[in-house]
Structure formats: structure tokens, C-alpha cells
Enzyme design. Structure first.
Site, short mmCIF file in Angstrom:
data_model
loop_
_atom_site.label_atom_id
_atom_site.label_comp_id
_atom_site.label_asym_id
_atom_site.label_seq_id
_atom_site.Cartn_x
_atom_site.Cartn_y
_atom_site.Cartn_z
N ASP A 339 0.84 -1.19 0.00
CA ASP A 339 0.00 0.00 0.00
C ASP A 339 0.88 1.25 0.00
O ASP A 339 1.84 1.35 0.78
CB ASP A 339 -0.90 -0.02 1.24
CG ASP A 339 -1.80 1.19 1.35
OD1 ASP A 339 -2.68 1.34 0.49
OD2 ASP A 339 -1.62 1.98 2.30
N GLU A 376 1.85 -0.43 -5.07
CA GLU A 376 0.97 0.69 -5.40
C GLU A 376 1.90 1.89 -5.49
O GLU A 376 2.27 2.50 -4.47
CB GLU A 376 -0.09 0.90 -4.32
CG GLU A 376 -1.08 2.00 -4.67
CD GLU A 376 -2.09 2.28 -3.57
OE1 GLU A 376 -3.24 2.61 -3.89
OE2 GLU A 376 -1.72 2.17 -2.38
#
Length: 694
Positions: A339, A376
Site C-alpha cells: 500500500d 501501489e
């Protein structure tokens, strides 16, 4: 110190079982005093035993350690750390707070856990989370190991452990709904669906109270531990149950041929900004674990959640690597999706590092070799690295794929050329790195944003339930409601929406790269227009299993499509270690419009077709993308043998089920030299160049 206790050792960190007891070791550079607290019950208002850790005899460098005889797995413990409370110097010690062990392998949450009590002054013992001693070796894996499936053969299903089976329609017993065990019950569904990997939203222990008042942190992007599986996702109530049940889930998925990828959050913690709670890292060594602002009293906020971990600090860097090694070595997971991974490219002052040590450590670690690493590749402060993320092993969430595909199929001008780049593996982004097409993880929807059904049902977000006046969530949705905002009984609009959903699924699974789809998109799960349901632990977020019957045609479409995709490229290509991009590099390709060899690349164009002769595999493809609002007739390349055409229709999203997609072996022959593609549809024709007369 009591003579029953021994000095212990600094290595390994955490609570480690040895013959005769448990060794405890924790890092704190600036503490004046640290106490180890032992508890009988997670709801205890006071420790059963307090063990001061002597700074003179039980401290090696900045590691505080002690050996406690006769302790067993399941023992509850925590720490208290005393020192200066001087925010302007980066110090935030609070000796009244019970702290989690950063290396705890399991966490107990008391009945009356209170985030507020950890924020306010005063003792919070009764309402604090406690760490649990775990014996990682106490499990029979029965020969299990990570699957190491090639990315070229991977279809990822992004899902939420709780949301997958929590809905009453799941058919599970109430105690199993929303748990690791509940997911195991649904493995046959995943197998039949044709996916090969589940990407689980955060399963590290997180603070469910890190959210607006009256709501629940549902997504889990609020970690308090990087080693412990989330306790609330376990159907078992014994202290070690979550660890065992998580492993049972991984083993069962592997037995079904499905990999487990974890969505990991190493960019921030649940301790929030300078007004947040003291749960662990802040109370042990605040200025080590976090990137601080210049005034040292506030936190840099590159995550958009209040704080940012200092991932390239040696201590934090080691913790991240130790965590990843643990989840691969002891929990057998197959990969990680990082993330806001670009935060891991920032230094202690928040500056961009061209060669971040933590990312190279992960890339080059032998324990992690062969593990799927997905970034990401952006953060909340504007650092955007899609196409430029470091290393040779990293794949990337391709946000440009999402945006360009959405824009093309809702009919925006100027998106034919971007669509072509995306379906070919985004060479405009990745070609200069010389990487295989699978570096690009292609998706149209994910947890963050509209579901696929909402993407074709809403022009605007509808986030009132989040309590932030509809200000939260992105405004750049590139969605189109197909004529009516929200639910409708209009059959023509519903037909169009179904066609658009099939278009998005088709382009995602057939484009070069690694495809990823969102839980429930195969049955048109809706969040009623909420594009930021992070705090909605209710039917807004849960998968309604009755949709499987309501949208059986779409479910069938996806199942056939995903199964065929997981079998491509053929075994021969895998054996020769050729990626799809290498196969197409040797293919004879041609681009077309409605006329052969006359593609329309203009701004006003809404349609494109291409044919490819993949000679090594004796496969010919002809694919039509028609995002125009009218039906169009497309000329087909001549394929004749003894005057018989051999094009066969595999997919036509403009047709009703079961003609919208068929198994290749049963694809009907297409007569004539043209094909009529209805408005807003995709057509895929196939042929075998060695088939001859049919």
C-alpha cells in the site's frame, strides 16, 4: 531484579520460546526505564507481574531484554516505557500506557478496548491491547509451501476476508461468517470462478476504532502490528486461534491451487497524528519509527492518515524485512501488495531516495526470492512512480490502465491510442525497462473507488453514510450511469450496464499484463454509489451471495473468461519462459478500423480492431473494440481454406448469454467477410492456423 529472571539476549527481537522459558527483547533508544508486564487475562486492570528490565545488566546497545522461565505459548504481555515527554525533541514517552511489542506474533483485544483511553492521560491497562507469546513451529503444514505460480498464469481476485462471507446470504453458520474459516468454506467458489490468487485486504492486526465516531474501520489500513493476523477475523476464541486459523486458510487455498497475496501497510500506523493514541511505536521510540516534521512535534503525513513510517531507518527497515520473511517463511504466503509503496522511497526527512535501501533489501532478499511483490507506486503527497518503481522484481498497480480503459468505454474522445497501449501491456510506460508485460497489474476497479456495477450506474459518488458531507473519496471516477443515476428497472439500461461490465472484465483479462478483479464484480456487487467505503462494515461492503442467482449470466461470463485466461499462454510458452509480450513481439499484427488496415487514430474515434497471428502457438486472433454509441460493421481479414471461412466467435459482449462467450472448442463459425459489432461492445474471434477446413 528477581533472581528467577535471567538477563536474556538481544536477538531475536520479540518474544521467543527457548528451552525453559521465553526471551523478550524490544528496541528503545531513548527510554530511561522499561517494564515487561505479564497478564492472566486481556481484560485485566493490572498486570499479574511487573518485571523491571535493568538498564545496566539487561540492555545491549538499544535493545532491552530479559528471560522469564516457565512461560508458555499463549502468555499475555506488554511493555511500559518511561522517558522524556518532549514533543519538540521528538520524544513522546508515557509510562501510564501499556504498549504492544512491535514483533508480537499475536494480539489480544480486550472486551472494552478503547482508542480514546490510549489518547488521553492516565492508565489504560484494562482497555489496552496485549501481545501474546506464540510458538511459530507449533503447526503441521503437511508439506505445504508457497505455490510460485508464474505471473503470466495469474488472475488476481482482490477481496476482503470479512466482507467475503459476512453477509447472511453466504449460507455459513454465524460463527464462521467473516472469518478465515469462512473463506475456506468458499474455496470451491473461487476455484470454479477461475481465479488463481486472492489478494487479501489488510490482515495485520489493526485498530478498528481508527475511524469517525460511530463507525468502524472496515478496510484495515490502520495497523498496530506487522506480524500478528487480525484477531477479529478468526472464528476461534482461544488466544492462539487466529494464527492457526490463518495458516489453515493458507494451506487450504494452496491445496486448491490458489495463491495468497497480502495487502501490506508499511507506510503508516494506527497511532495517527500528534493527537493520536499511544499504542506501540510512539511510546517506545517515536523519533525512530516515524518521519517527523521540522518542528519535531508533528508528523510528516505522506500517507494521508496522520503519520508516516520512516521505512528507511535501519530499525524500521529491519522490522519490515523481518515481517515479510515471517509471513513467507512461517505463514507461507505467496506475495505482497504494498500500500502506498512510494512512501518506502522516502528518507528520514521525507526526501525522495533514488536508491531506497528498504526496497533493495526486499528485492534482493533470498528468503523472498520468487515471492510476488506488487507496488501501489504512488503516495498521498504526490510521489507517482508508475513505470519508474525501482528494481527488477516489482510489479505495479497500473492506475493508468484503470483511467484510460474507463475513459474509452464511457465514450470520451482521444482514448483509442491510450487503450491500445494499455491492452499491449502499456509499452509506453514499461518498454524502456525491458520488462515482461506482467509487470503491469491491470485493473479497472479495486477496493478504493466504485465497484464495477457502480461504475456503470452512477455519475457521482454518494458517500453520505461516511459522515463527511460527501467530501471524502475521489471525484475523478470516470464513470457513466448509462442514463439513470443508481438502481433502475429499465431493461434497456440494465442491458447496457451488463454489456459495459462485460467490456471492462474482458479488457482486463485479455490485455497483456497481470489481471486483477475486485470481489463481487463478477455478480455486480454494489456499494450504492459509495466510492470510499472504508468505514462501512455492513451490507454496503459485504458480498451479497444472492447476486449469484440474480446475475448468473454475468457470473458465467466471467467464469469462462477467467478460466481460459488462466490457461494462457500455453504450457509451451511457460516452459520456454516466454512472456506474452515476447510472444506478441514475434507475432504478425495489423490494426484496423471498420475497413481493414485503415485504423482511425483521430481524437473523434471510438473504435479500433486488431488481428494477430501468433505463429509459435498456431493461434490467430481478431479483436474489435467498439465504444461508439451505434452498431458498426467491421471487415474481417480473409481466412479461407477450400473456400471455407475459419473465424470463430469466442466473445461478443453484445450478445445475450450463453452466446456472449463460449469455450474455444465450441466457438461457432462466422460466415462472411464482415462482423457487426453492436454499440459499446467487444468481439473476440479466434482461429487456429493449422486447423484447415472445418
Amino acid at each position: 531484579m528477581n533472581s528467577d529472571f535471567k538477563t536474556g539476549r538481544s536477538d531475536p527481537l520479540g518474544a521467543t520460546l527457548f528451552a525453559g522459558g521465553v526471551n523478550f527483547s524490544v528496541y528503545s533508544r531513548s527510554a530511561d526505564r522499561i517494564e515487561l508486564l505479564l497478564f492472566d487475562d486481556e481484560n485485566d486492570s493490572r498486570p499479574q507481574l511487573v518485571i523491571p528490565i535493568d538498564a545496566a545488566t539487561n540492555r545491549t546497545y538499544h535493545y532491552w531484554h530479559v528471560f522469564v522461565p516457565e512461560l508458555r505459548p499463549g502468555q499475555l504481555y506488554g511493555y511500559r516505557a518511561d522517558g522524556a515527554f518532549d514533543p519538540w525533541q521528538g520524544k513522546r514517552f508515557d509510562a501510564s500506557k501499556v504498549l504492544l511489542d512491535p514483533y508480537a506474533k499475536a494480539v489480544a483485544v480486550p472486551r472494552d478496548y478503547s482508542r480514546e483511553a490510549a489518547q488521553n492521560r492516565g492508565d489504560n491497562t484494562a482497555t489496552a491491547m496485549k501481545s501474546i507469546v506464540v510458538d511459530p513451529s507449533d503447526y503441521d503444514w503437511e508439506g505445504d509451501a508457497p505455490l510460485r505460480r508464474p505471473s503470466a498464469r495469474t488472475v488476481i481476485y482482490e477481496m476482503h476476508v470479512r466482507g467475503f462471507t459476512r453477509h447472511p446470504s453466504s449460507g455459513l453458520e454465524p460463527t464462521a461468517r467473516g472469518t478465515y474459516a469462512g473463506l475456506v468454506h468458499k474455496i470451491p467458489y473461487l476455484q470454479q470462478l477461475g481465479i488463481t490468487a486472492v489478494e487479501l485486504q489488510p490482515v495485520f492486526q489493526f485498530d478498528a476504532q481508527d475511524c469517525p465516531p460511530g463507525l468502524v474501520n472496515y478496510w484495515g489500513y490502520a495497523p498496530v502490528s506487522f506480524f500478528a493476523p487480525h484477531q477479529a477475523y478468526s472464528s476461534r476464541r482461544d488466544r492462539l486461534g487466529p494464527v492457526t486459523e490463518f495458516r489453515d486458510m493458507v494451506k487450504a487455498l494452496h491445496q486448491a491451487g490458489i495463491e495468497v497475496i497480502l495487502d501490506v501497510v508499511f507506510n503508516h500506523t494506527a497511532e495517527g497524528d500528534h493527537t493520536g493514541p499511544t499504542l506501540c511505536f510512539r511510546g517506545l521510540c517515536n523519533d525512530t519509527y516515524y518521519i517527523l516534521d521540522e518542528d519535531r512535534a508533528h508528523y510528516a503525513n505522506y500517507s494521508g492518515t496522520g503519520n508516516t513510517l520512516d521505512a528507511n531507518h535501519p530499525i524500521v527497515r529491519r522490522m519490515i524485512l523481518d515481517s515479510l520473511r515471517y509471513w513467507v517463511g512461517e505463514m507461507h504466503v505467496d506475495g505482497f501488495r504494498f500500500d502506498l509503496a512510494s512512501i518506502l522511497s522516502r528518507g528520514s526527512a521525507g526526501e525522495f531516495l533514488p536508491h531506497p535501501a528498504v526496497l533493495w533489501d526486499i528485492e534482493s532478499d533470498p528468503v523472498l526470492a520468487g515471492t510476488k511483490l506488487i507496488a501501489e507506486a504512488w503516495d498521498a503527497a504526490g510521489l507517482y512512480q508508475v513505470g519508474s518503481f525501482i528494481g527488477d522484481s516489482w510489479q505495479e498497480w497500473n492506475g493508468k490502465f484503470r483511467d484510460d480503459v474507463r475513459s474509452f468505454f464511457r465514450g470520451e474522445e482521444g482514448f483509442v491510442s491510450p487503450l491500445v497501449d494499455r491492452i499491449l501491456g502499456s509499452p509506453g510506460i514499461y518498454a524502456r525497462k525491458g520488462r515482461e508485460a506482467e509487470q503491469s497489474v491491470n485493473f479497472v476497479t479495486c477496493h478504493d473507488g466504485f465497484t464495477l456495477s457502480d461504475l456503470v450506474s452512477y455519475d457521482e459518488k454518494h458517500n453520505a453514510a461516511n459522515g463527511e458531507g460527501n467530501r471524502d473519496g475521489t471525484n475523478d471516477n470516470r464513470s457513466w450511469n448509462c442514463g439513470v443515476e443508481g438502481e433502475t428497472n429499465n431493461p434497456e439500461i440494465e442491458r447496457l450496464r451488463n454489456r459495459q461490465v462485460k467490456n471492462f472484465l474482458t479488457v482486463t483479462l485479455l490485455s497483456l499484463g497481470t489481471p486483477m478483479v475486485l470481489m463481487g464484480d463478477e455478480v455486480r456487487r454494489t456499494q450504492r454509489g459509495n466510492n470510499n467505503a472504508y468505514c462501512q462494515d455492513n451490507k454496503i461492503s459485504w458480498l451479497d451471495w444472492s447476486l449469484l442467482e440474480k446475475h448468473a449470466d454475468l457470473h458465467r461470463f466471467f467464469r469462462v473468461l477467467a478460466t481460459q485466461r488462466a490457461q494462457w499462454p500455453p504450457d509451451a510458452a511457460i516452459i520456454r519462459k516466454k512472456s506474452l509480450s515476447q510472444l506478441l513481439a514475434g507475432a504478425k499484427m495489423a490494426w484496423h478500423g471498420i475497413k481493414l488496415n485503415q485504423p482511425d487514430w483521430s481524437q473523434s474515434s471510438h473504435a479500433i480492431a486488431f488481428s494477430a497471428d501468433i505463429r509459435e502457438e498456431d493461434v490467430l486472433l481478431h479483436i474489435i473494440f467498439n465504444a461508439y454509441w451505434q452498431d458498426l460493421n467491421f471487415e474481417l481479414p480473409a481466412l479461407v481454406h477450400d473456400c471455407e471461412p475459419i473465424w470463430r466467435r469466442w466473445i461478443d459482449t453484445g450478445l445475450d448469454s450463453p452466446n456472449d462467450i463460449v469455450c474455444w472448442d465450441y466457438a461457432p463459425v462466422i460466415p462472411g467477410g464482415t462482423y457487426r459489432a453492436v454499440s459499446r461492445s467487444i468481439v473476440v474471434l479466434v482461429a487456429h492456423s493449422d486447423r484447415g477446413s472445418e
